[in-house]
Design a protein around this motif. Structure first.
Motif, PDB file in Angstrom:
ATOM      1  N   ARG A 108      40.034  39.075  32.583  1.00 31.33           N
ATOM      2  CA  ARG A 108      39.580  40.263  31.838  1.00 31.33           C
ATOM      3  C   ARG A 108      38.067  40.325  31.770  1.00 31.33           C
ATOM      4  NH1 ARG A 108      41.292  41.269  26.236  1.00 31.33           N
ATOM      5  NH2 ARG A 108      41.112  39.022  25.985  1.00 31.33           N
ATOM      6  N   HIS A 133      42.818  43.387  40.528  1.00 30.07           N
ATOM      7  CA  HIS A 133      42.227  44.701  40.268  1.00 30.07           C
ATOM      8  C   HIS A 133      42.695  45.676  41.356  1.00 30.07           C
ATOM      9  CE1 HIS A 133      39.671  43.331  37.008  1.00 30.07           C
ATOM     10  NE2 HIS A 133      39.310  42.292  37.740  1.00 30.07           N
ATOM     11  N   ALA A 188      50.052  40.335  30.543  1.00 32.24           N
ATOM     12  CA  ALA A 188      49.544  41.659  30.905  1.00 32.24           C
ATOM     13  C   ALA A 188      50.142  42.750  30.014  1.00 32.24           C
ATOM     14  CB  ALA A 188      49.853  41.949  32.371  1.00 32.24           C
ATOM     15  N   VAL A 214      48.246  39.013  39.202  1.00 32.02           N
ATOM     16  CA  VAL A 214      47.441  40.084  38.606  1.00 32.02           C
ATOM     17  C   VAL A 214      46.144  40.227  39.402  1.00 32.02           C
ATOM     18  CG1 VAL A 214      46.179  40.814  36.541  1.00 32.02           C
ATOM     19  CG2 VAL A 214      48.441  39.789  36.319  1.00 32.02           C
ATOM     20  N   THR A 262      43.650  47.242  36.253  1.00 35.30           N
ATOM     21  CA  THR A 262      44.500  46.062  36.472  1.00 35.30           C
ATOM     22  C   THR A 262      45.814  46.462  37.150  1.00 35.30           C
ATOM     23  OG1 THR A 262      43.599  44.962  34.519  1.00 35.30           O
ATOM     24  CG2 THR A 262      45.721  44.157  35.330  1.00 35.30           C
TER      25      THR A 262
END
Length: 376
Positions: A248, A129, A263, A127, A276
């Motif tokens: 987060r 950005h 997620a 995960v 995300t």
């Protein structure tokens, strides 16, 4: 007149005998169990279990508890790392344990030799950005596929970490200002957490020329890389829930290794940061959540998790892919309006492979070899 009364009395006795005989052969049904206010039976079987932190929200949910009561179970849970459960189940009375992988499940002693029930699963994902994902793509580490789904190139990642590259060594595109220091994926502690152990399983397979690590010689061959991958992270978090919370909050590493379910659940709750990106590794292992039955009462509970339609829908609602209905998770995401970026069909991802799971004792030795002491 006296004769007539005698006849009537005899006739009445005959009718009475016939009615009694009929009742004996056709008993009336007994009273049904009184339902509770929620419609579940009053006689509930109380079950206590240990689960991984990634399932805490699921079991704490009121609708899940109601669905379990409707199946006859009042369930309470505590959380523990998947690889800590083998010891933790000895410290109290538990009816079941649900670690996040079949490997961890095999380490938990059970008095029953039943076929393991795996009600749901989740692939491991990276995960990041959006700006980080774009930079990864500009440097050959990621690819955006159709439908907004992203793929992460584990082979290129292996090459970069083996070369001990920093973010600043990646020359393609414009590097976001917050990408500094060594390039690595942050994980949970593999000594206690299934997700961290699965990360080492994949990386060891790749570093061993895409061969399963099977021997002490193989472990010695990959040990330097295992230590590098773990030592760079500093203090390791015990749970994926903590790891995702830091991401987060914007306080974690730019790349984290976690369950897709984390997620997906956040997306359906509307709490996943809008920028995300979920990246599906091109070499990956699925986290198959496995019920370990510790008492006879746990078997029906495990079957309910696997087969009850209401519970299957709820599992999907919390981001898991139910084994009985793998498409239910994507359907739930679509219903919530957040399916973009999640793979509809894992088997349709291009150039994706799944290596075999290492044997449990080998994985434990790999985890030990990755520690700072390197004892294997």
């Amino acid at each position: 007149m006296r004769r007539l009364l005698g006849v009537l009395l005899a006739l009445g006795l005959v009718i009475g005998v016939v009615l009694v005989a009929q009742q004996r052969h056709n008993p009336r049904p007994g009273p049904r169990p009184s339902p509770t206010a929620h419609g579940s039976p009053t006689a509930l079987t109380a079950l206590s279990g240990l689960i991984g932190s990634e399932k805490q929200h699921f079991f704490a949910d009121g609708a899940v508890q109601q669905a379990l009561r409707a199946q006859g179970y009042a369930v309470t849970v505590g959380s523990s790392g998947s690889f800590s459960m083998a010891g933790d189940v000895q410290k109290g009375h538990y009816d079941f344990a649900i670690p996040a992988s079949s490997i961890a499940a095999s380490t938990i002693p059970s008095p029953f030799n039943t076929n393991p029930v795996r009600p749901f699963y989740s692939p491991m994902v990276v995960v990041a950005h959006t700006d980080t994902a774009d930079f990864l793509a500009q440097n050959g580490l990621a690819t955006q596929l159709s439908g907004g789904v992203w793929s992460f190139d584990m082979n290129q990642y292996l090459a970069d970490v083996e070369a001990q590259r920093k973010w600043s060594d990646l020359t393609g595109g414009t590097r976001p200002g917050d990408l500094a220091g060594l390039l690595y994926i942050e994980t949970t502690d593999p000594a206690s957490s299934s997700s961290g152990a699965l990360y080492l399983a994949i990386m060891s397979y790749l570093a061993n020329n895409e061969q399963l690590v099977k021997s002490q010689a193989d472990i010695a061959h990959v040990q330097p890389l295992m230590q590098y991958l773990i030592s760079n992270q500093g203090a390791l978090l015990a749970s994926s829930d903590q790891l995702f919370s830091d991401f987060r909050a914007g306080t974690g590493n730019p790349l984290i290794w976690t369950y897709e379910s984390e997620a997906a659940e956040q997306a359906m709750d509307g709490t996943l940061p809008a920028d995300t990106v979920v990246l599906y590794p091109n070499v990956d292992l699925q986290s198959d959540h496995t019920v370990v039955e510790l008492t006879p009462q746990a078997h029906g509970f495990a079957e309910a998790l696997a087969n009850n339609p209401t519970l299957i829908k709820l599992e999907a609602r919390f981001g898991f892919r139910p084994t009985a209905d793998p498409g239910a998770m994507i359907a739930a995401l679509k219903a919530a309006g957040h399916a973009q970026g999640f793979a509809p069909d894992l088997t349709a991802l291009p150039s994706t492979s799944q290596p075999p799971f290492p044997h449990t004792d080998i994985l434990q030795k790999l985890v030990a070899a990755a520690s700072s002491s390197g004892s294997s």
